[in-house]
Design a protein around this motif. Structure first.
Motif, PDB file in Angstrom:
ATOM      1  N   PHE A 114     -26.357   7.672  12.828  1.00 37.19           N
ATOM      2  CA  PHE A 114     -26.912   9.019  12.742  1.00 37.19           C
ATOM      3  C   PHE A 114     -27.423   9.305  11.336  1.00 37.19           C
ATOM      4  CE2 PHE A 114     -26.311  13.594  11.931  1.00 37.19           C
ATOM      5  CZ  PHE A 114     -27.171  14.102  12.887  1.00 37.19           C
ATOM      6  N   LYS A 115     -26.673   8.858  10.307  1.00 32.20           N
ATOM      7  CA  LYS A 115     -27.106   9.045   8.918  1.00 32.20           C
ATOM      8  C   LYS A 115     -28.443   8.351   8.676  1.00 32.20           C
ATOM      9  CE  LYS A 115     -22.549   9.392   6.736  1.00 32.20           C
ATOM     10  NZ  LYS A 115     -21.607   8.747   5.797  1.00 32.20           N
ATOM     11  N   ARG A 116     -28.539   7.097   9.153  1.00 29.84           N
ATOM     12  CA  ARG A 116     -29.756   6.322   8.929  1.00 29.84           C
ATOM     13  C   ARG A 116     -30.953   6.945   9.648  1.00 29.84           C
ATOM     14  NH1 ARG A 116     -26.892   0.411   9.807  1.00 29.84           N
ATOM     15  NH2 ARG A 116     -25.783   0.355   7.788  1.00 29.84           N
ATOM     16  N   ILE A 117     -30.719   7.399  10.873  1.00 29.71           N
ATOM     17  CA  ILE A 117     -31.806   8.028  11.630  1.00 29.71           C
ATOM     18  C   ILE A 117     -32.246   9.323  10.945  1.00 29.71           C
ATOM     19  CG2 ILE A 117     -32.378   9.184  13.797  1.00 29.71           C
ATOM     20  CD1 ILE A 117     -30.625   7.140  15.240  1.00 29.71           C
ATOM     21  N   THR A 118     -31.275  10.099  10.462  1.00 31.14           N
ATOM     22  CA  THR A 118     -31.592  11.357   9.786  1.00 31.14           C
ATOM     23  C   THR A 118     -32.423  11.117   8.539  1.00 31.14           C
ATOM     24  OG1 THR A 118     -29.522  12.340  10.577  1.00 31.14           O
ATOM     25  CG2 THR A 118     -30.606  13.415   8.725  1.00 31.14           C
ATOM     26  N   VAL A 119     -31.997  10.142   7.737  1.00 29.12           N
ATOM     27  CA  VAL A 119     -32.738   9.816   6.515  1.00 29.12           C
ATOM     28  C   VAL A 119     -34.124   9.298   6.842  1.00 29.12           C
ATOM     29  CG1 VAL A 119     -32.804   8.312   4.505  1.00 29.12           C
ATOM     30  CG2 VAL A 119     -30.656   9.388   5.161  1.00 29.12           C
ATOM     31  N   LEU A 120     -34.221   8.434   7.879  1.00 32.11           N
ATOM     32  CA  LEU A 120     -35.516   7.864   8.267  1.00 32.11           C
ATOM     33  C   LEU A 120     -36.470   8.952   8.737  1.00 32.11           C
ATOM     34  CD1 LEU A 120     -37.248   5.341   8.727  1.00 32.11           C
ATOM     35  CD2 LEU A 120     -36.250   5.175  11.019  1.00 32.11           C
ATOM     36  N   ILE A 121     -35.975   9.857   9.574  1.00 28.40           N
ATOM     37  CA  ILE A 121     -36.813  10.953  10.066  1.00 28.40           C
ATOM     38  C   ILE A 121     -37.273  11.830   8.907  1.00 28.40           C
ATOM     39  CG2 ILE A 121     -36.801  13.081  11.440  1.00 28.40           C
ATOM     40  CD1 ILE A 121     -34.968  11.673  13.424  1.00 28.40           C
ATOM     41  N   SER A 122     -36.367  12.105   7.961  1.00 24.51           N
ATOM     42  CA  SER A 122     -36.718  12.919   6.782  1.00 24.51           C
ATOM     43  C   SER A 122     -37.829  12.259   5.979  1.00 24.51           C
ATOM     44  CB  SER A 122     -35.488  13.131   5.904  1.00 24.51           C
ATOM     45  OG  SER A 122     -34.462  13.774   6.619  1.00 24.51           O
ATOM     46  N   ILE A 123     -37.701  10.940   5.773  1.00 25.22           N
ATOM     47  CA  ILE A 123     -38.716  10.213   4.998  1.00 25.22           C
ATOM     48  C   ILE A 123     -40.064  10.244   5.724  1.00 25.22           C
ATOM     49  CG2 ILE A 123     -39.393   7.923   4.167  1.00 25.22           C
ATOM     50  CD1 ILE A 123     -36.438   7.380   3.625  1.00 25.22           C
ATOM     51  N   VAL A 124     -40.033  10.060   7.041  1.00 24.41           N
ATOM     52  CA  VAL A 124     -41.285  10.071   7.821  1.00 24.41           C
ATOM     53  C   VAL A 124     -41.951  11.438   7.737  1.00 24.41           C
ATOM     54  CG1 VAL A 124     -42.246   9.937  10.146  1.00 24.41           C
ATOM     55  CG2 VAL A 124     -40.590   8.226   9.395  1.00 24.41           C
ATOM     56  N   ILE A 125     -41.154  12.495   7.909  1.00 27.71           N
ATOM     57  CA  ILE A 125     -41.710  13.850   7.878  1.00 27.71           C
ATOM     58  C   ILE A 125     -42.314  14.156   6.508  1.00 27.71           C
ATOM     59  CG2 ILE A 125     -41.103  16.304   7.932  1.00 27.71           C
ATOM     60  CD1 ILE A 125     -39.042  15.622  10.097  1.00 27.71           C
ATOM     61  N   VAL A 126     -41.575  13.817   5.455  1.00 30.00           N
ATOM     62  CA  VAL A 126     -42.073  14.079   4.110  1.00 30.00           C
ATOM     63  C   VAL A 126     -43.322  13.251   3.825  1.00 30.00           C
ATOM     64  CG1 VAL A 126     -41.548  13.829   1.666  1.00 30.00           C
ATOM     65  CG2 VAL A 126     -39.844  14.788   3.195  1.00 30.00           C
ATOM     66  N   SER A 127     -43.335  12.010   4.278  1.00 28.14           N
ATOM     67  CA  SER A 127     -44.510  11.150   4.072  1.00 28.14           C
ATOM     68  C   SER A 127     -45.741  11.740   4.739  1.00 28.14           C
ATOM     69  CB  SER A 127     -44.236   9.744   4.610  1.00 28.14           C
ATOM     70  OG  SER A 127     -43.158   9.136   3.938  1.00 28.14           O
ATOM     71  N   LEU A 128     -45.569  12.238   5.971  1.00 26.13           N
ATOM     72  CA  LEU A 128     -46.689  12.855   6.685  1.00 26.13           C
ATOM     73  C   LEU A 128     -47.174  14.111   5.962  1.00 26.13           C
ATOM     74  CD1 LEU A 128     -45.477  12.477  10.387  1.00 26.13           C
ATOM     75  CD2 LEU A 128     -47.337  11.228   9.275  1.00 26.13           C
ATOM     76  N   ILE A 129     -46.211  14.920   5.479  1.00 26.53           N
ATOM     77  CA  ILE A 129     -46.602  16.135   4.768  1.00 26.53           C
ATOM     78  C   ILE A 129     -47.317  15.796   3.469  1.00 26.53           C
ATOM     79  CG2 ILE A 129     -45.710  18.191   3.600  1.00 26.53           C
ATOM     80  CD1 ILE A 129     -43.510  18.308   5.690  1.00 26.53           C
ATOM     81  N   LEU A 130     -46.824  14.770   2.764  1.00 29.17           N
ATOM     82  CA  LEU A 130     -47.466  14.356   1.516  1.00 29.17           C
ATOM     83  C   LEU A 130     -48.884  13.845   1.767  1.00 29.17           C
ATOM     84  CD1 LEU A 130     -44.551  12.529  -0.336  1.00 29.17           C
ATOM     85  CD2 LEU A 130     -45.580  14.713  -0.940  1.00 29.17           C
TER      86      LEU A 130
END
Length: 383
Positions: free
Chosen positions: A10-26
């Motif tokens: 769950f930690k890894r998925i949460t971090v991965l989703i956060s990185i993907v979302i931030v990357s898309l926003i950036l």
């Protein structure tokens, strides 16, 4: 193990989703920034065309209201119009008072040359003028948006980390508390049986010396059971003579230790009072003495000294053991840290918790030298 695996997943998925979302926003922010920058370029090119139309218009009856409106409509992009000799002809959206200073204009012009390519205005291929401009305030603010977003991401990850860390610490404390209380419960059964056997031995008129020693060890087991039962709950503190409590723990271990160790106990007074829980504080003293004995490998000198002033009680325990480097002075109090081949590394962490959390005192390594020994110090409030 499944719970642990699910938590890590769950930690890894949460971090991965956060990185993907931030990357898309950036990426979206970068794209928007480039489009906005291009829009400002087009706006300045239109302004340059309007400037040229006004300058080349020779018909006095022709209306120039539209070109003037285009020029006046620029209220966001700072610009400087210069001729081919570098003489400033016009400025827009710069500080009107500061612009009276030629040095200020030179600095602004230098910034504009770095940020954007100038727009050339040519009049019949001879006279030329150049529009220099820099990014608007809105565009500049947009450049800080990704940094703010990254900061939010870092804070978000930090909150997640602290959340899971606190949960893990709470689960660990709960586990150790449960184990301690269960240990106390398990010890209680053979203790009751031993008391019965002692009564039988007295009836059989066995040597009283043997019975006294057995009773001491039974009392010791009862003390250990009480200590474990108190873990996880707030202990009751009472006004006690800390000299007597410390001396009892000291004498017990001295009588059961190697005769090659020289034990020394001293106190500035015979009665020094402070609020303590006798069973838990005795545990701290025993832990420190046992560690000192282990560090000396059964041979050396152990000194315990009690001093006091108007406000504090100071207890120092020194040995002539193997010592430790300074970098370990704080690490040794962390749960699980040990320099022994056998051991769970809980003695000093429990001692720290008992002294600092329960008794509001301080425990620390006062000094230590390799192959020379270590000195621990405990500070408590005096009554």
């Amino acid at each position: 193990m499944n719970i642990l695996s699910n938590t890590l997943l769950f930690k890894r998925i949460t971090v991965l989703i956060s990185i993907v979302i931030v990357s898309l926003i950036l990426w979206n922010t970068y794209t928007f920034f480039q489009k906005f920058k291009q829009a400002e370029r087009v706006k300045m090119e239109i302004l340059a065309a309007a400037q040229k139309e006004i300058a080349t218009n020779t018909d006095l009856n022709a209306s120039v209201s539209l070109p003037l409106k285009v020029i006046e409509n620029n209220s966001t992009v700072p610009m400087i119009l210069v001729d081919d000799k570098g003489i400033v002809l016009n400025i827009q959206n710069l500080d009107s008072i500061k612009s009276l200073n030629p040095e200020y204009l030179e600095n602004q012009l230098a910034i504009m040359k770095i940020e954007n390519e100038p727009i050339e205005i040519s009049y019949d291929g001879k006279n030329k003028q150049y529009i220099y401009y820099k990014d608007s305030d809105l565009l500049n603010k947009l450049t800080y948006y990704p940094l703010a977003l990254l900061l939010i991401l870092v804070l978000f990850i930090a909150v997640i980390y602290l959340f899971y860390s606190s949960n893990k610490a709470a689960e660990t404390n709960k586990l150790w508390t449960g184990m301690a209380k269960e240990t106390a419960h398990q010890i209680g059964t053979p203790l009751s049986s031993l008391l019965g056997w002692i009564a039988i031995l007295k009836m059989e008129k066995v040597d009283e010396t043997y019975i006294e020693e057995i009773e001491k060890d039974v009392h010791r087991l009862n003390t250990i059971a009480n200590r474990f039962s108190k873990i996880g709950s707030v202990p009751e503190l009472k006004k006690e003579n800390i000299v007597d409590i410390t001396k009892q723990a000291f004498d017990y271990l001295e009588s059961r230790s190697s005769k090659q160790i020289s034990f020394s106990f001293s106190s500035s007074d015979t009665e020094i009072y402070t609020k303590i829980n006798t069973e838990l504080f005795g545990w701290v003293i025993e832990n420190l003495i046992k560690n000192a004995i282990d560090a000396m490998l059964g041979k050396g000198e152990l000194n315990l000294k009690i001093e006091s002033d108007a406000k504090k009680v100071k207890i120092t325990i020194s040995d002539t053991g193997k010592g430790m480097p300074k970098k370990l002075f704080k690490q040794i109090f962390k749960p699980g840290f040990t320099t022994k081949k056998r051991g769970w590394g809980l003695g000093l962490s429990l001692s720290k918790r008992i002294v600092e959390d329960y008794h509001k005192g301080k425990i620390f390594v006062k000094k230590s030298e390799l192959e020379k020994g270590t000195t621990f110090e405990i500070l408590l409030d005096k009554i």
